[in-house]
Design an enzyme around this catalytic site. Structure first.
Site, mmCIF file in Angstrom:
data_model
loop_
_atom_site.group_PDB
_atom_site.id
_atom_site.type_symbol
_atom_site.label_atom_id
_atom_site.label_comp_id
_atom_site.label_asym_id
_atom_site.label_seq_id
_atom_site.Cartn_x
_atom_site.Cartn_y
_atom_site.Cartn_z
ATOM 1 N N LEU A 176 0.845 -1.199 0.000
ATOM 2 C CA LEU A 176 0.000 0.000 0.000
ATOM 3 C C LEU A 176 0.882 1.253 0.000
ATOM 4 C CD1 LEU A 176 -3.169 0.221 0.005
ATOM 5 C CD2 LEU A 176 -2.954 0.987 2.374
ATOM 6 N N GLY A 177 1.776 1.312 -0.989
ATOM 7 C CA GLY A 177 2.581 2.519 -1.199
ATOM 8 C C GLY A 177 1.801 3.514 -2.036
ATOM 9 N N SER A 198 1.042 -5.194 3.912
ATOM 10 C CA SER A 198 2.305 -4.494 3.698
ATOM 11 C C SER A 198 3.201 -4.849 4.873
ATOM 12 C CB SER A 198 2.083 -2.990 3.583
ATOM 13 O OG SER A 198 1.478 -2.501 4.755
ATOM 14 N N ARG A 256 6.067 -6.434 -10.170
ATOM 15 C CA ARG A 256 7.102 -7.032 -11.015
ATOM 16 C C ARG A 256 6.702 -8.488 -11.271
ATOM 17 N NH1 ARG A 256 8.743 -2.878 -12.344
ATOM 18 N NH2 ARG A 256 10.682 -1.793 -11.824
ATOM 19 N N GLU A 285 10.509 -10.941 -19.109
ATOM 20 C CA GLU A 285 10.071 -10.062 -20.195
ATOM 21 C C GLU A 285 11.164 -9.930 -21.257
ATOM 22 O OE1 GLU A 285 8.972 -6.447 -18.222
ATOM 23 O OE2 GLU A 285 7.494 -7.470 -16.999
ATOM 24 N N HIS A 303 4.040 -4.512 -20.054
ATOM 25 C CA HIS A 303 4.752 -3.621 -19.124
ATOM 26 C C HIS A 303 4.588 -2.163 -19.558
ATOM 27 C CE1 HIS A 303 8.148 -3.685 -15.917
ATOM 28 N NE2 HIS A 303 7.458 -2.566 -15.841
ATOM 29 N N ALA A 305 1.997 -0.267 -18.000
ATOM 30 C CA ALA A 305 1.198 0.435 -16.989
ATOM 31 C C ALA A 305 1.800 1.801 -16.685
ATOM 32 C CB ALA A 305 1.094 -0.404 -15.711
#
Lengths: 338, 338
Positions: A176-177, A198, A256, A285, A303, A305
């Site tokens: 929850l950053g 977290s 990730r 990836e 990738h 986003a």
């Protein structure tokens, strides 16, 4: 001098007039406007423009120019480790264009007094938006429906399996950053219930905290991975967690690839032990497990986003601001190691 | 009696024991659980189960049973007009499973004292969620990215055109009813600015009101169609409005296909006069203009914004509650004409 200039040009980009500018190593492809903005301010030793295919050889050659900073990207293209820092000992600052610093050996950097800055919050909003987009797409089968229509099947087959309502769903967020909090805020507006895991509970939120990811998964309809990748979070979503999420559960990963045990995820999807997935990141990836490509309950993005035209221009400004702070002896804007 | 029962069975579904139940006409396909729930309470004269291919012939036969209610769907499958009501003059109540009543001649119903109920807010949340999903998908190119990955192009081509940030975008909503308001609430959480057009300004909201759809489009980055279809809103998005929206503008339609001049929309997309579209509805469903099928800036879904397993079960309960209210002389739950 002619020879030196030619040699410098062979490094990629240094014009003689730029020789007085502070030197830095660039180990990522950047667009024209980013490249131009860097070159106005710095002597840029550009790996991808250098023609040198091997990074160690490039670093060895670049070291002669005494670059004091390096701009790198995430995703393991170049690990910044002891060998990297040994090759160019003049480097005192690493600026990564990623939010995650999993490809940087922070311990080695700290030991040598090398400062590290990341992309800060440049991407946070876009990643959060994309995570919500992936989730709606999976639940409401938007990509599947778009394919169904594009293939001309609507007039032939009529109906198509129903989607699932987003409202009221229990969303378990891992991490929850900045990004996780923005995802939570967005999904609250859809009437979702937010849970999270977290390192420790956050005083600033009233969402229910789970110390165990397994317990979080067991109580959630949707699991969203939005944490950094480090030793503790590698494969934080493993077989047990997927089984706790269960056959009606959906996984979204905008963290990730290695936050998830990918072969176990593929197996769980194949066997219907979870209901679907929205994935922006993968363990190797740009390779994506072939089994995922034909699953209509899985939405994949490559990738991206973090990537919008707006965030790209913000990233350029932010990276340059960190570099200028470093070269002028001011505090970094977004230090990971000050 | 045996002959009458056989005749009734030929109509689709009436068991002799059900003969005392109030009769209704059903003119839509329903799932097993919906069908069973109706048959427990009513004598169901089921068009699609009757084997009769022609609606007029079915209505003529059904009229003999004196059904007092009809359950119909939206989308023009059967228009409830003077001819329909003439064919079954015993009908005093129409319950549509749609929110929109554009396939019902309300004037004719009112003139004859036939009550009309719709699906009320059963679908509102799902339609709003789907609209946001379509918008994020178009802006962030999620379906396009999913196809890019599925086709194995990521390792070959690397990058792909950038998406566009959602945050800060000006969203012009046409129709600020239940659905439009829910869309607005969701997009506010993404940091969007909400504008709207409706018949008149709403006192309950602080969003900026535009009396003209053209002006709304000119001031908006995204236009969302969330209004009912009627004479005033047919082709409310026409060539002028699309041109006002402009080459960076995106259109989302979760209203009715005919709210948009579809050939003009196709032309605007082909010529790059708008940037993209997310469409759940079309003028001649299930036909979709062929030109749209291969556009990677267009996301299509097949009129499923209303459809989730949850909304389907809510719809069943809601429809039955309206019918039970009618047959027991109580006010309809969601009257369009009381």
């Amino acid at each position: 001098m002619a020879t030196a200039a030619a040699a410098s040009n062979a490094m990629g980009s240094v014009k003689p007039a730029a020789a007085q500018l502070p030197a830095l190593i660039l180990i990522r492809r950047v667009d024209t406007s980013f490249a131009a903005a860097l070159r106005r301010r710095f002597r840029v030793l550009d790996f991808f423009a250098s023609g040198e295919p091997l990074l160690p050889a490039f670093l060895l050659a670049a070291a002669k120019d005494g670059p004091r900073a390096a701009v790198v990207m995430g995703g393991g293209v170049a690990r910044v480790d002891a060998a990297f820092l040994d090759a160019v000992p003049s480097i005192r600052c690493i600026v990564t264009t990623a939010a995650g610093v999993d490809s940087i050996d922070l311990h080695e950097c700290a030991r040598r007094g090398v400062a590290v800055a990341n992309s800060g919050r440049v991407y946070s909003v876009d990643v959060a938006d994309h995570a919500v987009g992936l989730l709606i797409d999976v639940l409401r089968r938007i990509t599947a429906s778009s394919l169904f229509v594009s293939r001309g099947l609507w007039p032939l087959q009529g109906d198509y399996p129903l989607g699932t309502k987003l409202g009221g769903k229990r969303i378990g967020i891992i991490g929850l950053g900045n990004i996780g909090s923005l995802i939570a805020k967005r999904l609250e507006a859809f009437g979702c219930v937010i849970y999270y895991n977290s390192r420790k509970p956050k005083d600033s939120v009233s969402y229910r905290f789970f110390a165990s990811v397994h317990d979080l998964a067991a109580e959630s309809d949707v699991l969203v991975v939005a944490c950094a990748l480090n030793k503790e979070t590698r494969h934080i979503v493993n077989k047990d967690v997927l089984d706790a999420l269960g056959k009606d559960g959906v996984l979204v990963n905008v963290g990730r690839g290695a936050n998830v045990d990918e072969p176990e995820l593929v197996r769980a999807l194949k066997e219907g032990r979870i209901a679907g997935a929205g994935l922006d990141v993968f363990e190797n990836e740009p390779e994506v497990p072939a089994e995922l490509l034909s699953m209509d309950n899985v939405v994949l993005s490559h990738h991206v986003a973090v990537l919008t035209s707006e965030s790209r221009s913000d990233l350029r400004d932010h990276t340059i601001a960190n570099l200028e702070a470093f070269f002028s002896g001011n505090p970094l804007l977004t230090p990971v190691l000050p």
